[in-house]
Design an enzyme around this catalytic site. Structure first.
Site, PDB file in Angstrom:
ATOM      1  N   LYS A  36      -2.410   2.918 -19.816  1.00 34.97           N
ATOM      2  CA  LYS A  36      -2.415   1.626 -19.119  1.00 34.97           C
ATOM      3  C   LYS A  36      -2.455   1.881 -17.607  1.00 34.97           C
ATOM      4  O   LYS A  36      -2.283   3.027 -17.163  1.00 34.97           O
ATOM      5  CB  LYS A  36      -1.166   0.828 -19.509  1.00 34.97           C
ATOM      6  CG  LYS A  36       0.140   1.499 -19.109  1.00 34.97           C
ATOM      7  CD  LYS A  36       1.351   0.792 -19.693  1.00 34.97           C
ATOM      8  CE  LYS A  36       2.606   1.543 -19.291  1.00 34.97           C
ATOM      9  NZ  LYS A  36       3.793   1.115 -20.007  1.00 34.97           N
ATOM     10  N   ARG A 135      12.765  -8.545 -23.520  1.00 31.75           N
ATOM     11  CA  ARG A 135      11.546  -8.685 -22.750  1.00 31.75           C
ATOM     12  C   ARG A 135      10.484  -9.298 -23.666  1.00 31.75           C
ATOM     13  O   ARG A 135      10.191 -10.471 -23.568  1.00 31.75           O
ATOM     14  CB  ARG A 135      11.093  -7.319 -22.217  1.00 31.75           C
ATOM     15  CG  ARG A 135       9.885  -7.404 -21.310  1.00 31.75           C
ATOM     16  CD  ARG A 135       9.506  -6.049 -20.715  1.00 31.75           C
ATOM     17  NE  ARG A 135       8.942  -5.138 -21.695  1.00 31.75           N
ATOM     18  CZ  ARG A 135       8.423  -3.954 -21.379  1.00 31.75           C
ATOM     19  NH1 ARG A 135       8.393  -3.545 -20.119  1.00 31.75           N
ATOM     20  NH2 ARG A 135       7.917  -3.163 -22.311  1.00 31.75           N
ATOM     21  N   TYR A 275      -0.445   0.236  15.967  1.00 32.67           N
ATOM     22  CA  TYR A 275       0.080  -1.109  16.189  1.00 32.67           C
ATOM     23  C   TYR A 275       1.519  -1.086  16.700  1.00 32.67           C
ATOM     24  O   TYR A 275       2.321  -0.281  16.228  1.00 32.67           O
ATOM     25  CB  TYR A 275       0.103  -1.888  14.864  1.00 32.67           C
ATOM     26  CG  TYR A 275      -1.240  -2.311  14.354  1.00 32.67           C
ATOM     27  CD1 TYR A 275      -2.038  -3.209  15.056  1.00 32.67           C
ATOM     28  CD2 TYR A 275      -1.707  -1.825  13.137  1.00 32.67           C
ATOM     29  CE1 TYR A 275      -3.270  -3.612  14.547  1.00 32.67           C
ATOM     30  CE2 TYR A 275      -2.938  -2.227  12.629  1.00 32.67           C
ATOM     31  CZ  TYR A 275      -3.709  -3.115  13.342  1.00 32.67           C
ATOM     32  OH  TYR A 275      -4.919  -3.507  12.848  1.00 32.67           O
ATOM     33  N   MET A 323      -4.247  -0.583   7.157  1.00 30.21           N
ATOM     34  CA  MET A 323      -4.925  -0.908   5.907  1.00 30.21           C
ATOM     35  C   MET A 323      -5.823   0.248   5.443  1.00 30.21           C
ATOM     36  O   MET A 323      -5.824   0.621   4.280  1.00 30.21           O
ATOM     37  CB  MET A 323      -5.769  -2.180   6.087  1.00 30.21           C
ATOM     38  CG  MET A 323      -6.373  -2.681   4.794  1.00 30.21           C
ATOM     39  SD  MET A 323      -7.453  -4.085   5.069  1.00 30.21           S
ATOM     40  CE  MET A 323      -6.280  -5.376   5.399  1.00 30.21           C
TER      41      MET A 323
END
Ligand SMILES: *Cc1c(COP(=O)(O)O)cnc(C)c1O
Length: 385
Positions: A36, A135, A275, A323
């Site tokens: 997964k 769950r 930044y 980013m």
């Protein structure tokens, strides 16, 4: 490199891990490879054929869409099991494709029977029972209704599996809770068996349970993290080692991540880098710009904390993770030039940056760091001893 960064997968490590697990589990226990979350960030497309090459015949995923991707790249006949979500309108396609799937609620069972009657199909299901994780899973109170439905619909329902998921076998603090779950599981199973309903495959263990509680291996184990070369927690690893003569890790990491220097710059003492004000150069520094950022999976929490390898030396990430970029302090490194290799995860020379170095605070983070690696990063398979 024609790309900003590259994830490498070491086939030799895959072979090693599969062989180790198969040997430990023995031939009577099915090893289901959990792939997964894009094979824990490694990539479904490269990983599934390699696991298959080394003998894995059973794959577990979470989404229907993942099952389709697994099927696409598999050549050997194998079982694909969806442990999680199938959108209602894909259920019929999932059944037609021969996918097995978890039935985690009575609603899903009713829906499955309905679809099978309408299209004259037989679904291969695994009943997921609620044993105490709270769950997903069918509650004990539904047992009479469940048994009746299964008996009435043998034409439409092939009861392949009977399973549950344990709530944290990797930590000794959950011991009592796990024991109660195991007990509940067997209680439910015997209720079914008393009524003549006999599932073919009984399973409950993930990596941690398979090693900490070997009795939970039953007919099949669903192994994720260990296949990729990681222990579920330090506790599980220490417990394993304590019983061994040779204190070496039998698992090998598969994944490496590397990039290269995009630009080099000199920054004067007293200047801020990137930044904001988070990094102030205390002295003159040489910086290297790397085209990898939080969009690639390099967490922003590694701002001013991350470490990578350049020329076999550890270099600090300075300033905020952007980013698409990070900035390194390469002051003092001789003859660095644009294009030089930067290792983000893996070895370079004598040194290694491990996934665990991304944070030593929580053991769960291994899973998180891996699964956040962007699927867009190209994957390259290598064979390194
Ligand atoms: C993810 C998952 C596993 C595998 O867990 P690991 O700790 O990676 O071995 C097994 N079973 C279920 C239901 C899962 O969701």
């Amino acid at each position: 490199m024609n790309y900003s960064c590259l994830i490498t997968l070491n086939e030799k490590s895959i072979e090693n891990n599969v062989r180790f697990l198969q040997k430990k589990l023995g031939s009577k226990v099915v090893l289901s490879a959990v792939v997964k979350a894009n094979a824990y960030g490694h990539g479904i497309e490269p990983m599934v054929p390699l696991l298959s090459k080394y003998g894995v015949k059973h794959f577990s995923c979470f989404y229907y869409s993942e099952a389709c991707r697994i099927k696409q790249v598999l050549s050997a006949p194998s079982t694909i099991l969806i442990m999680g979500y199938i959108p209602g309108n894909s259920l019929v396609d999932a059944i037609r494709s021969g996918f097995e799937f978890f039935v985690f609620s009575m609603e899903r069972l009713h829906e499955t029977i309905h679809v099978c009657k309408e299209f004259q199909l037989k679904a291969k299901i695994h009943l997921e029972m609620e044993t105490g994780m709270n769950r997903s899973g069918i509650d004990q109170s539904k047992l009479p209704e469940l048994i009746a439905l299964l008996k009435e619909n043998t034409e439409y329902i092939d009861l392949v599996g009977f399973c549950t998921h344990l709530a944290g076998a990797e930590s000794i603090s959950n011991h009592t809770r796990i024991q109660r779950q195991v007990k509940n599981y067997f209680k439910f199973l015997s209720s079914l068996q008393k009524e003549g309903v006999e599932p073919k495959i009984r399973h409950m263990a993930n990596s941690a349970a398979a090693f900490v509680y070997p009795k939970t291996r039953l007919d099949m184990v669903r192994i994720g993290i260990m296949l990729y070369g990681f222990w579920s927690s330090a506790e599980v690893f220490v417990q394993y080692l304590a019983r061994r003569v040779h204190k070496t890790d039998p698992l090998k990491r598969i994944l490496g991540w590397k990039s290269q220097i995009m630009a080099i710059k000199k920054v004067k003492a007293g200047e801020f880098v990137s930044y904001g004000l988070s990094y102030l150069a205390q002295e003159d520094v040489v910086t290297a710009l790397i085209p990898v950022g939080y969009a690639s999976g390099y967490s922003r929490s590694l701002s001013n904390r991350g470490k990578v390898l350049v020329h076999g030396q550890i270099c600090n990430v300075i300033g905020l993770v952007n980013m698409n970029m990070i900035i390194l302090d390469i002051t003092g490194l001789d003859q660095c030039s644009v294009g030089d290799e930067v290792v983000i995860i893996g070895k370079q020379g004598e040194r290694e940056i491990k996934v665990s170095a991304f944070s030593d605070s929580t053991n769960r983070l291994n899973y998180e760091v891996l699964t956040l690696l962007s699927p867009e990063i190209p994957r390259k398979v290598l064979f390194l001893s």
